[in-house]
Design a protein around this motif. Sequence first.
Motif, PDB file in Angstrom:
ATOM      1  N   ALA A  41      11.393 -13.871  78.974  1.00 20.94           N
ATOM      2  CA  ALA A  41      11.320 -14.851  79.990  1.00 20.94           C
ATOM      3  C   ALA A  41      12.058 -15.450  80.750  1.00 20.94           C
ATOM      4  CB  ALA A  41      10.012 -15.890  78.983  1.00 20.94           C
ATOM      5  N   LYS A  42      13.132 -15.677  80.160  1.00 24.89           N
ATOM      6  CA  LYS A  42      14.239 -16.719  80.619  1.00 24.89           C
ATOM      7  C   LYS A  42      15.510 -15.643  81.992  1.00 24.89           C
ATOM      8  CE  LYS A  42      15.930 -19.194  77.231  1.00 24.89           C
ATOM      9  NZ  LYS A  42      16.626 -19.531  75.860  1.00 24.89           N
ATOM     10  N   GLN A  43      15.232 -14.016  81.527  1.00 27.01           N
ATOM     11  CA  GLN A  43      15.720 -13.287  82.896  1.00 27.01           C
ATOM     12  C   GLN A  43      14.321 -13.635  83.941  1.00 27.01           C
ATOM     13  OE1 GLN A  43      15.464 -10.109  79.750  1.00 27.01           O
ATOM     14  NE2 GLN A  43      18.103 -10.395  79.598  1.00 27.01           N
ATOM     15  N   LEU A  44      12.851 -12.896  83.682  1.00 33.59           N
ATOM     16  CA  LEU A  44      12.227 -13.735  84.461  1.00 33.59           C
ATOM     17  C   LEU A  44      12.363 -14.141  85.504  1.00 33.59           C
ATOM     18  CD1 LEU A  44       9.128 -11.737  82.779  1.00 33.59           C
ATOM     19  CD2 LEU A  44      10.092 -10.889  84.761  1.00 33.59           C
ATOM     20  N   ILE A  45      12.097 -16.022  85.060  1.00 31.83           N
ATOM     21  CA  ILE A  45      12.557 -17.184  85.505  1.00 31.83           C
ATOM     22  C   ILE A  45      13.728 -17.432  86.052  1.00 31.83           C
ATOM     23  CG2 ILE A  45      12.780 -19.473  85.134  1.00 31.83           C
ATOM     24  CD1 ILE A  45      11.590 -19.445  82.699  1.00 31.83           C
ATOM     25  N   ASP A  46      15.117 -16.208  86.311  1.00 33.68           N
ATOM     26  CA  ASP A  46      15.773 -16.550  86.713  1.00 33.68           C
ATOM     27  C   ASP A  46      15.788 -15.134  87.945  1.00 33.68           C
ATOM     28  OD1 ASP A  46      17.908 -17.875  84.979  1.00 33.68           O
ATOM     29  OD2 ASP A  46      18.675 -16.702  83.926  1.00 33.68           O
ATOM     30  N   GLU A  47      15.358 -14.407  87.441  1.00 31.60           N
ATOM     31  CA  GLU A  47      14.432 -13.641  88.755  1.00 31.60           C
ATOM     32  C   GLU A  47      14.416 -14.093  89.329  1.00 31.60           C
ATOM     33  OE1 GLU A  47      13.199  -9.774  87.094  1.00 31.60           O
ATOM     34  OE2 GLU A  47      14.966  -9.272  86.014  1.00 31.60           O
ATOM     35  N   CYS A  48      13.389 -15.102  89.157  1.00 33.47           N
ATOM     36  CA  CYS A  48      12.410 -15.284  90.542  1.00 33.47           C
ATOM     37  C   CYS A  48      13.033 -16.435  91.120  1.00 33.47           C
ATOM     38  CB  CYS A  48      10.925 -15.984  89.816  1.00 33.47           C
ATOM     39  SG  CYS A  48       9.619 -14.760  89.473  1.00 33.47           S
ATOM     40  N   ASN A  49      13.968 -17.191  90.546  1.00 31.65           N
ATOM     41  CA  ASN A  49      14.317 -18.211  91.280  1.00 31.65           C
ATOM     42  C   ASN A  49      15.587 -17.793  92.005  1.00 31.65           C
ATOM     43  OD1 ASN A  49      13.607 -20.604  89.367  1.00 31.65           O
ATOM     44  ND2 ASN A  49      15.289 -20.230  88.356  1.00 31.65           N
ATOM     45  N   GLN A  50      15.842 -16.547  92.080  1.00 32.53           N
ATOM     46  CA  GLN A  50      16.523 -15.561  92.910  1.00 32.53           C
ATOM     47  C   GLN A  50      16.101 -15.559  94.046  1.00 32.53           C
ATOM     48  OE1 GLN A  50      19.242 -12.775  91.159  1.00 32.53           O
ATOM     49  NE2 GLN A  50      19.735 -14.130  89.348  1.00 32.53           N
ATOM     50  N   GLN A  51      14.131 -15.299  93.850  1.00 34.41           N
ATOM     51  CA  GLN A  51      13.722 -14.483  95.044  1.00 34.41           C
ATOM     52  C   GLN A  51      13.414 -15.712  96.155  1.00 34.41           C
ATOM     53  OE1 GLN A  51      11.649 -11.447  94.243  1.00 34.41           O
ATOM     54  NE2 GLN A  51      13.113 -11.450  92.723  1.00 34.41           N
ATOM     55  N   ASP A  52      13.472 -17.119  95.106  1.00 34.16           N
ATOM     56  CA  ASP A  52      12.800 -18.709  95.461  1.00 34.16           C
ATOM     57  C   ASP A  52      11.198 -18.221  94.941  1.00 34.16           C
ATOM     58  OD1 ASP A  52      13.012 -21.335  96.691  1.00 34.16           O
ATOM     59  OD2 ASP A  52      12.637 -21.083  98.633  1.00 34.16           O
ATOM     60  N   GLU A  75      13.648 -26.868  76.042  1.00 34.67           N
ATOM     61  CA  GLU A  75      14.052 -26.719  77.514  1.00 34.67           C
ATOM     62  C   GLU A  75      13.969 -26.491  79.026  1.00 34.67           C
ATOM     63  OE1 GLU A  75      16.867 -21.975  77.456  1.00 34.67           O
ATOM     64  OE2 GLU A  75      16.483 -23.100  75.242  1.00 34.67           O
ATOM     65  N   LEU A  76      13.167 -25.924  79.402  1.00 34.50           N
ATOM     66  CA  LEU A  76      12.137 -25.715  80.427  1.00 34.50           C
ATOM     67  C   LEU A  76      12.019 -27.352  80.714  1.00 34.50           C
ATOM     68  CD1 LEU A  76       9.199 -23.109  79.932  1.00 34.50           C
ATOM     69  CD2 LEU A  76      12.385 -22.713  81.318  1.00 34.50           C
ATOM     70  N   ASN A  77      11.948 -28.145  79.922  1.00 31.26           N
ATOM     71  CA  ASN A  77      11.968 -29.206  80.887  1.00 31.26           C
ATOM     72  C   ASN A  77      12.597 -30.488  80.814  1.00 31.26           C
ATOM     73  OD1 ASN A  77       9.497 -31.371  81.255  1.00 31.26           O
ATOM     74  ND2 ASN A  77      10.805 -32.663  79.848  1.00 31.26           N
ATOM     75  N   GLU A  78      13.563 -30.113  80.197  1.00 33.84           N
ATOM     76  CA  GLU A  78      15.868 -30.592  80.779  1.00 33.84           C
ATOM     77  C   GLU A  78      15.733 -29.820  81.141  1.00 33.84           C
ATOM     78  OE1 GLU A  78      16.924 -29.986  76.370  1.00 33.84           O
ATOM     79  OE2 GLU A  78      15.779 -31.556  75.665  1.00 33.84           O
ATOM     80  N   GLN A  79      15.025 -28.992  82.297  1.00 30.12           N
ATOM     81  CA  GLN A  79      15.665 -27.789  83.247  1.00 30.12           C
ATOM     82  C   GLN A  79      15.733 -28.411  85.056  1.00 30.12           C
ATOM     83  OE1 GLN A  79      16.377 -23.793  82.391  1.00 30.12           O
ATOM     84  NE2 GLN A  79      17.697 -24.162  80.772  1.00 30.12           N
ATOM     85  N   PRO A  80      16.296 -28.936  86.031  1.00 31.43           N
ATOM     86  CA  PRO A  80      16.044 -29.495  86.995  1.00 31.43           C
ATOM     87  C   PRO A  80      15.157 -28.582  87.593  1.00 31.43           C
ATOM     88  CG  PRO A  80      18.675 -29.686  86.622  1.00 31.43           C
ATOM     89  CD  PRO A  80      17.939 -28.863  85.893  1.00 31.43           C
TER      90      PRO A  80
END
Length: 165
Positions: A41-52, A75-80
């Motif tokens: 899940a963290k990897q998917l979130i990172d990949e999506c963030n890179q694609q805006d 953890e997700l709630n604590e990240q901007p």
Amino acid sequence: MNKYLILCVDDEREVLDSVIQDLDCFEEYFLLEAAESVQEAKQLIDECNQQDIKLALIVCDHIMPDQTGIQFLIELNEQPDTAATRKLLLTGQAGLEDTVEAVNHSSLDFYIAKPWRGDELRQAVKQQLTTYIIDNEQDLIPWAAALDTEKIFEAVAQNRINYGE
């Protein structure tokens, strides 16, 4: 229009497939992805963030091998980048103490117990996504067809009053 992600996380593939099937009605407007672990899940979130592509909603199980769903939601709630994400816990095993911890950390927006009904899950997801879009999107009209039409139009009217459009 798929600049928003719905991410489903469960370590049981059959459960994950069932959740994805129940939510495939949102695929026209949202990117719908599945992860079998918190790490994936963290990897998917990172990949999506890179694609805006922003994480609009996460549907997460609680009991998983690496990290509990509630720990992950906190953890997700604590990240901007993911603080605004709507967080739905879909589990049959989160105890009261765990659930209270998630609520107290403002990391849980909705809870559905397993086994769930597809219509109940779709309705909860629709409401969470409606809230997210109203809070994070300026042009709301295109979302009226996919989300809670009444709430979308109420928000449009309120925006016109607030901003004199």
